[in-house]
Scaffold this motif. Structure first.
Motif, PDB file in Angstrom:
ATOM      1  N   GLU A 103     -30.678 -13.818  45.684  1.00  0.00           N
ATOM      2  CA  GLU A 103     -29.712 -14.235  46.700  1.00  0.00           C
ATOM      3  C   GLU A 103     -28.567 -13.228  46.734  1.00  0.00           C
ATOM      4  N   CYS A 107     -36.422 -10.951  44.914  1.00  0.00           N
ATOM      5  CA  CYS A 107     -35.719 -11.537  46.058  1.00  0.00           C
ATOM      6  C   CYS A 107     -34.467 -12.311  45.627  1.00  0.00           C
ATOM      7  N   PHE A 137     -34.468  -5.685  50.980  1.00  0.00           N
ATOM      8  CA  PHE A 137     -33.077  -6.088  51.177  1.00  0.00           C
ATOM      9  C   PHE A 137     -32.255  -4.941  51.722  1.00  0.00           C
ATOM     10  N   LYS A 189     -35.347 -16.581  51.043  1.00  0.00           N
ATOM     11  CA  LYS A 189     -35.959 -15.566  50.179  1.00  0.00           C
ATOM     12  C   LYS A 189     -37.097 -16.113  49.298  1.00  0.00           C
ATOM     13  N   TYR A 205     -36.480 -14.354  41.487  1.00  0.00           N
ATOM     14  CA  TYR A 205     -35.369 -14.899  42.262  1.00  0.00           C
ATOM     15  C   TYR A 205     -34.098 -14.849  41.430  1.00  0.00           C
TER      16      TYR A 205
END
Length: 176
Positions: A77, A75, A23, A88, A101
């Motif tokens: 958001e 990953c 990221f 993602k 997540y």
């Protein structure tokens, strides 16, 4: 591929590195969670915060190939909003890694809960950390998560086309 897996084996997982994070933005609690993960496992970070970005947007193959060498993909958001789910989690599943997540509580209306780890589901980051530490080397358990399909069912593209057609038609009529 998004609906059926089954190729990842416990033996395959024992040869993988622990976790990858890719990221550029350090929004929200992203770096705090990253540090918590590093306390319990090896986490390789790629992007601006780590000074080692590599191109991923041309075809995504390099990103998916790199991710496939890991058990987990952190990953989150960029922000939480009901129904806001980007590539993602899909990329992690396509790379046969477990998405760690961060999405809202409604994500399970679209994605199967058994197919990923949602940070939102934990009361605290310490609880998340404890859970991940417990499962880190349980390769049978991890293979089961990876091999779970992400979606409940294949999306109906006709409904999506109808929705987009109505939306565009409404925009055109408003702008006349």
């Amino acid at each position: 591929k998004l609906l059926s897996y089954g190729k990842t084996t416990p033996d395959n997982l024992s040869k993988r590195r622990d976790c990858i994070a890719i990221f550029n933005n350090e929004e929200g609690t992203r770096m705090e969670v990253f540090r918590k993960l590093k306390n319990i496992m090896n986490v390789d970070g790629y992007g601006r915060p780590f000074n080692n970005w590599f191109p991923t947007y041309a075809d995504y193959k390099s990103k998916l190939n790199k991710m496939s060498n890991y058990k987990f993909n952190f990953c989150p958001e960029n922000s939480l909003y009901p129904g806001y789910y980007t590539e993602k989690c899909f990329h992690a599943k396509l790379a046969d890694t477990i998405p760690i997540y961060f999405a809202d509580k409604y994500v399970t209306e679209d994605f199967r809960k058994e197919a990923f780890i949602n940070i939102y589901d934990y009361l605290s980051l310490d609880d998340l950390q404890y859970h991940l530490k417990e499962i880190l080397n349980n390769y049978d358990y991890l293979a089961n998560i990876i091999n779970q399909p992400l979606l409940h069912e294949m999306p109906d593209l006709e409904k999506i086309k109808e929705f987009l057609n109505k939306a565009v038609t409404n925009l055109i009529s408003i702008n006349k």
